[in-house]
Design a protein around this motif. Structure first.
Motif, mmCIF file in Angstrom:
data_model
loop_
_atom_site.group_PDB
_atom_site.id
_atom_site.type_symbol
_atom_site.label_atom_id
_atom_site.label_comp_id
_atom_site.label_asym_id
_atom_site.label_seq_id
_atom_site.Cartn_x
_atom_site.Cartn_y
_atom_site.Cartn_z
ATOM 1 N N UNK A 147 0.873 -1.175 0.000
ATOM 2 C CA UNK A 147 0.000 0.000 0.000
ATOM 3 C C UNK A 147 0.908 1.223 0.000
ATOM 4 N N UNK A 148 0.639 2.151 -0.913
ATOM 5 C CA UNK A 148 1.448 3.370 -1.020
ATOM 6 C C UNK A 148 0.510 4.570 -1.096
ATOM 7 N N UNK A 149 0.847 5.614 -0.366
ATOM 8 C CA UNK A 149 0.130 6.881 -0.505
ATOM 9 C C UNK A 149 1.119 7.932 -1.002
ATOM 10 N N UNK A 150 0.562 8.953 -1.629
ATOM 11 C CA UNK A 150 1.337 10.093 -2.121
ATOM 12 C C UNK A 150 0.839 11.326 -1.362
ATOM 13 N N UNK B 4 1.404 -0.332 6.185
ATOM 14 C CA UNK B 4 0.999 -1.717 6.459
ATOM 15 C C UNK B 4 -0.518 -1.869 6.338
ATOM 16 N N UNK B 5 -1.241 -0.775 6.562
ATOM 17 C CA UNK B 5 -2.699 -0.770 6.441
ATOM 18 C C UNK B 5 -3.146 0.653 6.156
ATOM 19 N N UNK C 75 -0.898 -5.459 -6.180
ATOM 20 C CA UNK C 75 -1.610 -6.711 -5.944
ATOM 21 C C UNK C 75 -1.026 -7.849 -6.775
ATOM 22 N N UNK C 76 -1.033 -9.040 -6.187
ATOM 23 C CA UNK C 76 -0.734 -10.240 -6.948
ATOM 24 C C UNK C 76 -2.083 -10.734 -7.438
ATOM 25 N N UNK D 132 -5.287 -4.168 4.592
ATOM 26 C CA UNK D 132 -3.997 -4.511 5.186
ATOM 27 C C UNK D 132 -3.150 -5.253 4.168
ATOM 28 N N UNK D 133 -1.857 -4.993 4.154
ATOM 29 C CA UNK D 133 -0.964 -5.800 3.339
ATOM 30 C C UNK D 133 -1.177 -7.251 3.760
#
Length: 183
Positions: free
Chosen positions: A30-33, A43-44, A104-105, A175-176
């Motif tokens: 999870x990434x935010x800008x 992590x969440x 995502x996988x 959550x990851x």
């Protein structure tokens, strides 16, 4: 500086990407800008109809907006295939440079996911939108001109190697490690 892959090396990685799960996938990152050119891995994170991915600059102003100036909900969340990004970026620590929110996988191809398809990510539900997610100059600067050609090629667009956009349908926290499944 990391070495950028050639178009041939990128095409050699297609079989692994094409083995992504078509259902029962996994949220890998999870990434935010928070601001332009700034990235934070989490992590969440909360996802909501009003704010998209909480902490991301989408809600502050977006490249695509509605007539009233508010950010367009069809580009709330940028989702990328983790296998494709691993190939292109060379290392998970560089995925965030792409500017996507959820890695995502999961098979993001047009054959597996069409606009309107809903996905459950943990307890959150998102809906795939029809807005295309294309590679740009920043993507080429970060991953090489061949990477840009790769994601914008016919096969790249069919597999959505640059990713897809989605909107939040049911708010909640992701959550990851959360499982992803088609609804």
């Amino acid at each position: 500086m990391p070495k950028h892959l050639t178009i041939e090396q990128l095409h050699d990685g297609l079989p692994l990407i094409q083995q992504s799960p078509t259902d029962d996938g996994e949220l890998k990152a999870i990434v935010i800008r928070p601001q332009t050119n700034e990235r934070s891995q989490l992590a969440h994170c909360e996802l909501s109809l009003e704010q998209g991915v909480h902490g991301d600059n989408w809600a502050l102003g977006c490249w695509k907006s509605l007539p009233d100036g508010s950010p367009h909900p069809d580009v709330q969340i940028a989702i990328a295939n983790s296998r494709a990004m691993d190939l292109i970026a060379g290392d998970p620590s560089r995925w965030a440079l792409a500017g996507d929110n959820l890695f995502v996988d999961f098979d993001l191809s047009a054959e597996n996911l069409s606009a309107g398809q809903q996905l459950a990510i943990g307890d959150v539900v998102v809906e795939i939108t029809e807005i295309p997610h294309n590679g740009c100059k920043k993507f080429a600067d970060r991953f090489g001109s061949d990477a840009l050609k790769f994601v914008n090629s016919t096969v790249g667009k069919q597999l959505h190697l640059r990713g897809i956009y989605a909107r939040v349908v049911t708010s909640g926290i992701v959550h990851v490690g959360d499982r992803i499944r088609k609804l």
